[in-house]
Design an enzyme around this catalytic site. Structure first.
Site, PDB file in Angstrom:
ATOM      1  N   HIS A   1       5.251   2.589  -6.344  1.00 61.95           N
ATOM      2  CA  HIS A   1       4.884   3.189  -5.055  1.00 61.95           C
ATOM      3  C   HIS A   1       3.486   3.809  -5.113  1.00 61.95           C
ATOM      4  O   HIS A   1       2.612   3.487  -4.299  1.00 61.95           O
ATOM      5  CB  HIS A   1       5.927   4.261  -4.710  1.00 61.95           C
ATOM      6  CG  HIS A   1       5.706   4.951  -3.409  1.00 61.95           C
ATOM      7  ND1 HIS A   1       6.450   4.667  -2.286  1.00 61.95           N
ATOM      8  CD2 HIS A   1       4.839   5.931  -3.033  1.00 61.95           C
ATOM      9  CE1 HIS A   1       6.048   5.427  -1.278  1.00 61.95           C
ATOM     10  NE2 HIS A   1       5.072   6.210  -1.719  1.00 61.95           N
ATOM     11  N   GLU A   2       3.279   4.681  -6.086  1.00 66.87           N
ATOM     12  CA  GLU A   2       1.992   5.403  -6.156  1.00 66.87           C
ATOM     13  C   GLU A   2       0.836   4.476  -6.521  1.00 66.87           C
ATOM     14  O   GLU A   2      -0.289   4.677  -6.053  1.00 66.87           O
ATOM     15  CB  GLU A   2       2.086   6.560  -7.146  1.00 66.87           C
ATOM     16  CG  GLU A   2       3.131   7.619  -6.800  1.00 66.87           C
ATOM     17  CD  GLU A   2       2.966   8.220  -5.411  1.00 66.87           C
ATOM     18  OE1 GLU A   2       1.865   8.103  -4.814  1.00 66.87           O
ATOM     19  OE2 GLU A   2       3.944   8.791  -4.904  1.00 66.87           O
TER      20      GLU A   2
ATOM     21  N   HIS B   1      -0.414   2.910  -3.337  1.00 67.33           N
ATOM     22  CA  HIS B   1      -1.388   3.795  -2.692  1.00 67.33           C
ATOM     23  C   HIS B   1      -2.747   3.703  -3.396  1.00 67.33           C
ATOM     24  O   HIS B   1      -3.801   3.639  -2.756  1.00 67.33           O
ATOM     25  CB  HIS B   1      -0.913   5.245  -2.763  1.00 67.33           C
ATOM     26  CG  HIS B   1       0.162   5.602  -1.789  1.00 67.33           C
ATOM     27  ND1 HIS B   1       0.068   5.331  -0.442  1.00 67.33           N
ATOM     28  CD2 HIS B   1       1.352   6.241  -1.968  1.00 67.33           C
ATOM     29  CE1 HIS B   1       1.155   5.791   0.174  1.00 67.33           C
ATOM     30  NE2 HIS B   1       1.957   6.334  -0.733  1.00 67.33           N
TER      31      HIS B   1
ATOM     32  N   HIS C   1      -4.639   0.524  -2.687  1.00 69.98           N
ATOM     33  CA  HIS C   1      -5.100   0.589  -1.295  1.00 69.98           C
ATOM     34  C   HIS C   1      -6.403   1.399  -1.219  1.00 69.98           C
ATOM     35  O   HIS C   1      -7.396   0.960  -0.621  1.00 69.98           O
ATOM     36  CB  HIS C   1      -4.010   1.237  -0.441  1.00 69.98           C
ATOM     37  CG  HIS C   1      -4.220   1.118   1.034  1.00 69.98           C
ATOM     38  ND1 HIS C   1      -3.347   1.657   1.949  1.00 69.98           N
ATOM     39  CD2 HIS C   1      -5.211   0.543   1.775  1.00 69.98           C
ATOM     40  CE1 HIS C   1      -3.772   1.405   3.180  1.00 69.98           C
ATOM     41  NE2 HIS C   1      -4.904   0.745   3.096  1.00 69.98           N
TER      42      HIS C   1
END
Length: 599
Positions: free
Chosen positions: A390-391, A394, A397
């Protein structure tokens, strides 16, 4: 890492800490840049009253704004990341405070920007673009500011709005202080009579326990306490909604919903489409409730049964090294360029991995311009492996947006922020389901996936619908009372969960403990982001290289287009209900798979 004692920061292996020195080699270097920032307000003031003077003047101001952004990015990331390493070290808290004070001065000095830009006539703006072609780089940002002309007030009115700012934030502060600091809950009692402390932090783990008596006791402890203060909580939430309504009316918006979504250039229809699509697919939720009741083997399903594990006696221990390896394999469909960035993060200390004394809790990714910084508190669990994926979503991105966009467009809005992280999680889950042969482990994974759908798509949409309903009531001149709020919330739970669950009286008070109702139409973005991520991950697995190329374009887009346009370019049209329908269809398929596996 030893499980027996939490180490001090100085005892943690450097390989498992982030490379904060990549921003500044020392506190002294940070202080030198802060001194540069302190000179900025005076520089900004030299532009006051002059933005329409010439193309060169306007360009100089915008370039100075970019320089400020880069400088603040480095200063903030260094001070805040260092503070999070060990929150007991006061020096970094002080540095963060110094930076914030300087930033307030900068905002005050530059407060003329929006009124001056809006005051420039269209004819004069056209002349400025002709005078200085380099201004074209900033046209989109200038248009974004100028399109809000209808919602900008006179100078005197703007001063009043600024003065009202503190008062308008008071309801959230009252809620936080009362709920987080003042409220104390009775201990919950398990089937053996042992007491368990109930706090906001312990409540969720208690609700996952296999001991049903303990879950019920914790549930009643939480809501019976809030019930004693139901009128106080209703008055606080009412004040929040009135503040939101005041802002919308003063800014001449048609509704508080339009005012909130306009900040991210999101059409109101996106919000209403989400609610309608979930209503159209409510049968899947009713199937889920029936399956949960069946697998837990209870005569009646209650709301304190919603978080208990449907699959027991499964333990998946995953070290950090194993988690990295699995995540890389799972993200192979993203292509070598994507994996190269992921490996760079793993090998060049983008990640602060383990807990140490005083370290901030939880996990996050901070998109610094030098490279992202990811905080974890890894515990060798399945959840921690998903947190890593998940992190890093980010992080990549942020990395791609910073690398491919000029400073003015390198940041991205909240509406798209959760897409990249959740897309990584979805790809990881699909990989695990495909490669896991043990039936019970596979059921455990599907249970994990189902809970993401339930808590993100259905639950957050229910929150969004509640927030919309109470805003509409206040806009119509109605008062928000504790009884009225409970009735609305009770009916929504009845709609979203159906007849397969006992409608416990306590659940009608859940609204009283949800902080997100003070965030001004924020929660819908969890549901839309999740839907978009499921759609994108499905397309990547189905179509391969072409879909990946579109997705990388989205990750590289920053805020160079509206969030709806960026997602549409990646192959997902969030202006329609299709992504939500498709995601919920997958939810239904997973329920069927779970039922079959557990027979």
């Amino acid at each position: 890492m030893s499980e027996q004692r939490i180490p001090k920061r100085s005892e943690v292996d450097k390989a498992y800490t982030w490379a904060i020195e990549d921003i500044y080699p020392s506190d002294k270097a940070w202080a030198a840049d802060l001194a540069k920032l302190k000179a900025v307000p005076a520089k900004l003031m030299t532009y006051k009253g002059r933005l329409s003077e010439s193309g060169d003047t306007l360009l100089g101001f915008l370039q100075l704004s970019d320089e400020i952004s880069v400088l603040v990015d480095s200063l903030a990331n260094y001070a805040q990341r260092k503070s999070d390493e060990d929150t007991a070290v006061a020096v970094y808290q002080a540095m963060t405070g110094q930076l914030m004070s300087t930033y307030v001065e900068i905002n005050s000095a530059g407060s003329f920007e929006t009124p001056e830009l809006i005051a420039i006539s269209d004819e004069r703006m056209a002349e400025l673009y002709k005078e200085q072609p380099a201004l074209e780089l900033y046209r989109l940002n200038l248009d974004r500011i100028r399109r809000k002309k209808a919602h900008v007030l006179t100078e005197a009115e703007e001063k009043i709005m600024a003065l009202a700012g503190d008062a308008m934030s008071t309801p959230e502060n009252i809620f936080s202080m009362f709920s987080d600091a003042d409220l104390k809950f009775p201990d919950a009692v398990d089937k053996d009579g042992s007491a368990h402390q109930v706090t906001h932090g312990s409540y969720s783990p208690l609700m996952m326990q296999s001991d049903r008596e303990l879950r019920k006791s914790a549930f009643e402890s939480m809501y019976h306490t809030y019930d004693k203060f139901r009128n106080t909580m209703a008055a606080t939430l009412s004040a929040q909604i009135k503040s939101v309504q005041f802002y919308a009316k003063a800014r001449k918006y048609d509704s508080s919903l339009q005012a909130a979504l306009d900040a991210n250039e999101v059409p109101v229809e996106v919000y209403t489409n989400l609610i309608q699509a979930v209503h159209d697919n409510m049968h899947y939720m009713y199937d889920y409730v029936a399956l949960r009741k069946k697998l837990l083997g209870v005569d009646e399903l209650h709301f304190y049964d919603l978080y208990a594990h449907m699959v027991s006696d499964v333990e998946m221990k995953i070290t950090f090294e194993e988690a990295k390896e699995t995540v890389l394999k799972a993200l192979a469909p993203m292509g070598e360029d994507y994996l190269k960035i992921m490996r760079e993060g793993f090998e060049n200390r983008w990640i602060d991995v383990y807990e140490n004394e005083g370290k901030a809790s939880g996990a996050y990714s901070a998109g610094a311009r030098v490279h992202p910084f990811v905080m974890l508190n890894h515990k060798d669990t399945l959840n921690c492996m998903f947190t890593l994926a998940h992190e890093m979503g980010h992080a990549i991105h942020s990395y791609l947006s910073n690398k491919n966009q000029p400073v003015a467009y390198s940041d991205y809005v909240i509406f798209v922020a959760e897409v990249a992280s959740t897309c990584n999680e979805a790809l990881l889950m699909q990989y695990l389901l495909k490669t896991t042969e043990d039936k019970k482990q596979k059921a455990y994974l599907i249970n994990y996936f189902l809970e993401q759908f339930r808590t993100t798509l259905y639950r957050q949409t229910m929150f969004a619908e509640f927030e919309l309903k109470i805003n509409e009531l206040v806009s119509q001149g109605e008062s928000l009372t504790a009884d009225g709020l409970c009735e609305i919330y009770r009916e929504l739970n009845k709609l979203y969960f159906g007849d397969g669950i006992v409608l416990d009286d306590e659940i009608a008070l859940e609204w009283a403990r949800i902080p997100h109702f003070y965030y001004n139409y924020y929660v819908y973005q969890y549901a839309t982001g999740y839907s978009a991520a499921i759609a994108l991950s499905t397309r990547i697995l189905r179509e391969g290289e072409g879909a990946v190329k579109d997705y990388i374009g989205f990750l590289s887009g920053g805020c160079s287009k509206t969030p709806i346009e960026l997602l549409k370019d990646a192959g997902v049209d969030m202006a329609t209900a299709q992504p939500i329908n498709d995601a919920l269809k997958l939810f239904g398929e997973l329920i069927g798979q779970m039922d079959e596996l557990m027979k």
